[in-house]
Design a protein around this motif. Structure first.
Motif, PDB file in Angstrom:
ATOM      1  N   VAL A   1     -12.839  -5.482   7.818  1.00 47.45           N
ATOM      2  CA  VAL A   1     -13.585  -5.630   6.580  1.00 47.45           C
ATOM      3  C   VAL A   1     -14.914  -6.121   6.735  1.00 47.45           C
ATOM      4  N   ALA A   2     -15.765  -5.443   6.038  1.00 47.86           N
ATOM      5  CA  ALA A   2     -17.557  -5.736   6.288  1.00 47.86           C
ATOM      6  C   ALA A   2     -17.695  -6.391   5.065  1.00 47.86           C
ATOM      7  N   ARG A   3     -18.948  -6.988   5.053  1.00 48.22           N
ATOM      8  CA  ARG A   3     -19.556  -8.015   3.843  1.00 48.22           C
ATOM      9  C   ARG A   3     -19.551  -7.008   2.635  1.00 48.22           C
ATOM     10  N   GLY A   4     -19.136  -7.455   1.808  1.00 47.08           N
ATOM     11  CA  GLY A   4     -19.429  -6.621   0.330  1.00 47.08           C
ATOM     12  C   GLY A   4     -18.359  -5.631  -0.025  1.00 47.08           C
ATOM     13  N   GLU A   5     -17.497  -5.502   0.976  1.00 54.07           N
ATOM     14  CA  GLU A   5     -16.435  -4.340   0.677  1.00 54.07           C
ATOM     15  C   GLU A   5     -15.171  -5.119  -0.122  1.00 54.07           C
ATOM     16  N   SER A   6     -14.461  -4.242  -0.901  1.00 57.08           N
ATOM     17  CA  SER A   6     -13.347  -4.864  -1.461  1.00 57.08           C
ATOM     18  C   SER A   6     -12.160  -3.927  -1.444  1.00 57.08           C
TER      19      SER A   6
ATOM     20  N   ALA B   1     -10.194  -2.284  -3.036  1.00 58.71           N
ATOM     21  CA  ALA B   1     -10.322  -0.992  -3.881  1.00 58.71           C
ATOM     22  C   ALA B   1     -11.342  -0.097  -3.216  1.00 58.71           C
ATOM     23  N   LEU B   2     -12.291  -0.497  -2.825  1.00 53.33           N
ATOM     24  CA  LEU B   2     -13.583   0.305  -2.270  1.00 53.33           C
ATOM     25  C   LEU B   2     -12.853   0.982  -0.969  1.00 53.33           C
ATOM     26  N   ILE B   3     -12.146   0.051  -0.150  1.00 53.25           N
ATOM     27  CA  ILE B   3     -11.483   0.680   1.040  1.00 53.25           C
ATOM     28  C   ILE B   3     -10.603   1.759   0.573  1.00 53.25           C
ATOM     29  N   ALA B   4      -9.753   1.417  -0.159  1.00 53.36           N
ATOM     30  CA  ALA B   4      -8.733   2.331  -0.802  1.00 53.36           C
ATOM     31  C   ALA B   4      -9.219   3.713  -1.051  1.00 53.36           C
ATOM     32  N   GLN B   5     -10.546   3.805  -1.762  1.00 52.81           N
ATOM     33  CA  GLN B   5     -11.215   4.794  -2.437  1.00 52.81           C
ATOM     34  C   GLN B   5     -11.540   5.622  -0.921  1.00 52.81           C
ATOM     35  N   ARG B   6     -12.121   4.948  -0.085  1.00 53.21           N
ATOM     36  CA  ARG B   6     -12.811   5.514   1.201  1.00 53.21           C
ATOM     37  C   ARG B   6     -11.852   6.328   1.680  1.00 53.21           C
TER      38      ARG B   6
ATOM     39  N   SER C   1      -3.878   4.900  -2.246  1.00 50.83           N
ATOM     40  CA  SER C   1      -3.517   4.086  -3.237  1.00 50.83           C
ATOM     41  C   SER C   1      -3.600   2.610  -3.050  1.00 50.83           C
ATOM     42  N   LEU C   2      -4.220   1.792  -3.691  1.00 47.81           N
ATOM     43  CA  LEU C   2      -4.116   0.250  -3.595  1.00 47.81           C
ATOM     44  C   LEU C   2      -2.740  -0.091  -3.155  1.00 47.81           C
ATOM     45  N   ALA C   3      -1.619   0.158  -3.835  1.00 51.57           N
ATOM     46  CA  ALA C   3      -0.371   0.107  -3.618  1.00 51.57           C
ATOM     47  C   ALA C   3      -0.213  -0.062  -2.202  1.00 51.57           C
ATOM     48  N   LEU C   4      -0.476   0.902  -1.657  1.00 47.75           N
ATOM     49  CA  LEU C   4       0.125   1.634  -0.231  1.00 47.75           C
ATOM     50  C   LEU C   4      -0.762   0.816   0.614  1.00 47.75           C
ATOM     51  N   LEU C   5      -1.857   0.475   0.252  1.00 50.89           N
ATOM     52  CA  LEU C   5      -2.716  -0.358   1.205  1.00 50.89           C
ATOM     53  C   LEU C   5      -2.248  -1.865   1.309  1.00 50.89           C
ATOM     54  N   ARG C   6      -1.858  -2.364   0.219  1.00 47.35           N
ATOM     55  CA  ARG C   6      -1.257  -3.599   0.259  1.00 47.35           C
ATOM     56  C   ARG C   6      -0.017  -3.615   0.940  1.00 47.35           C
ATOM     57  N   SER C   7       0.675  -2.797   0.484  1.00 45.07           N
ATOM     58  CA  SER C   7       2.193  -2.830   1.229  1.00 45.07           C
ATOM     59  C   SER C   7       2.104  -2.555   2.842  1.00 45.07           C
ATOM     60  N   THR C   8       1.061  -1.853   3.312  1.00 45.96           N
ATOM     61  CA  THR C   8       1.021  -1.398   4.687  1.00 45.96           C
ATOM     62  C   THR C   8       0.462  -2.948   5.281  1.00 45.96           C
ATOM     63  N   ASN C   9      -0.369  -3.831   4.461  1.00 44.57           N
ATOM     64  CA  ASN C   9      -0.684  -4.823   5.320  1.00 44.57           C
ATOM     65  C   ASN C   9      -0.091  -6.009   4.582  1.00 44.57           C
TER      66      ASN C   9
ATOM     67  N   ASN D   1      -0.186  -9.714  -0.844  1.00 45.64           N
ATOM     68  CA  ASN D   1       0.271 -10.017  -2.254  1.00 45.64           C
ATOM     69  C   ASN D   1      -0.759  -9.615  -3.506  1.00 45.64           C
ATOM     70  N   GLY D   2      -2.067  -9.834  -2.900  1.00 47.03           N
ATOM     71  CA  GLY D   2      -3.119  -9.378  -3.770  1.00 47.03           C
ATOM     72  C   GLY D   2      -4.023  -8.642  -3.254  1.00 47.03           C
ATOM     73  N   ASP D   3      -5.354  -8.795  -3.857  1.00 43.35           N
ATOM     74  CA  ASP D   3      -6.506  -7.792  -3.533  1.00 43.35           C
ATOM     75  C   ASP D   3      -7.580  -8.846  -2.807  1.00 43.35           C
ATOM     76  N   VAL D   4      -7.351 -10.071  -2.502  1.00 41.57           N
ATOM     77  CA  VAL D   4      -8.159 -10.867  -2.164  1.00 41.57           C
ATOM     78  C   VAL D   4      -8.314 -10.566  -0.196  1.00 41.57           C
ATOM     79  N   ILE D   5      -9.512  -9.994   0.270  1.00 38.56           N
ATOM     80  CA  ILE D   5      -9.448  -9.842   1.750  1.00 38.56           C
ATOM     81  C   ILE D   5     -10.739 -10.812   2.164  1.00 38.56           C
ATOM     82  N   LYS D   6     -10.702 -10.940   3.544  1.00 38.94           N
ATOM     83  CA  LYS D   6     -11.873 -11.576   4.074  1.00 38.94           C
ATOM     84  C   LYS D   6     -12.708 -10.830   4.990  1.00 38.94           C
ATOM     85  N   VAL D   7     -14.114 -11.203   4.951  1.00 41.92           N
ATOM     86  CA  VAL D   7     -15.063 -10.403   6.035  1.00 41.92           C
ATOM     87  C   VAL D   7     -14.363 -10.681   7.477  1.00 41.92           C
ATOM     88  N   GLY D   8     -14.331  -9.369   8.213  1.00 39.80           N
ATOM     89  CA  GLY D   8     -13.633  -9.599   9.513  1.00 39.80           C
ATOM     90  C   GLY D   8     -12.230  -9.561   9.668  1.00 39.80           C
TER      91      GLY D   8
END
Length: 211
Positions: A164-169, A171-176, A180-188, A191-198
């Motif tokens: 994760v880079a600065r400014g990424e969300s 949802a943006l990563i899922a779109q790239r 789906s957001l749900a698949l990206l969440r379950s794979t990782n 429980n929510g959409d909060v991610i950290k830089v690095g």
């Protein structure tokens, strides 16, 4: 923070010497599949075989350890983002990849509180399992069902990692990666959409074709 340890180079060297010096080990097997014995080898050849086995075991330990650590980083803070190395006795098998996982420090009140909850324990266990499964999918032992699936082209490629880079969300990563957001969440195990830089995210194999 959580940590993952593999055997240190110095520990590997000293353990090889100990195995060679211990007469009882001469009849033990190395090589994982149990097909290499030291009892009929001269000391020089036995030393070469042990060294090769220990080197391969250490390399695999660092590999699986980094995958476990990356997955744990999506669940909890990490003490260090790379696998640490030490001479712990539990890591010294010459023919079996070995890692030691520290899930946190009970001397830290916040970590102790989280480690006491079943949900956090389960999330950590799933992240460790995911890392191990990724390793075996990329490095299946010869003759196993996973190896057969890979050779027959019936197994999907391993997930790609995204840092994760600065400014990424999320949802943006899922779109790239066109997932789906749900698949990206379950794979990782999120429980929510909060991610950290690095933070390292696993991108499911279904997304690779789009890249």
């Amino acid at each position: 923070g959580a940590s993952v340890y593999a055997l240190s180079e110095r520990g590997a060297t000293s353990e090889t010497a100990r195995w060679l010096a211990d007469a009882e080990n001469q009849s033990d097997l190395i090589g994982g599949a149990g097909n290499v014995s030291l009892d009929d080898k001269d000391k020089m050849l036995a030393g070469v075989l042990l060294d090769l086995s220990m080197t391969a075991s250490l390399s695999s330990s660092l590999n699986v350890g980094q995958k476990v650590l990356s997955n744990m980083g999506s669940i909890t803070s990490l003490h260090k983002r790379r696998v640490e190395q030490a001479g712990f006795m539990v890591l010294k098998s010459p023919d079996i990849p070995s890692i030691l996982v520290e899930t946190g420090f009970i001397s830290n009140p916040n970590e102790a509180r989280k480690l006491h909850t079943a949900s956090h324990q389960q999330a950590l266990a799933r992240s460790i399992q995911t890392g191990i499964r990724q390793f075996f999918r990329e490095n299946p032992p010869p003759g196993t069902y996973i190896a057969w699936l890979r050779d027959e082209g019936k197994i999907a490629p391993a997930p790609r990692e995204h840092v994760v880079a600065r400014g990424e969300s999320l949802a943006l990563i899922a779109q790239r990666y066109q997932i789906s957001l749900a698949l990206l969440r379950s794979t990782n195990n999120l429980n929510g959409d909060v991610i950290k830089v690095g933070q390292t995210l696993q991108i499911p194999a279904t997304a690779l074709a789009a890249q």
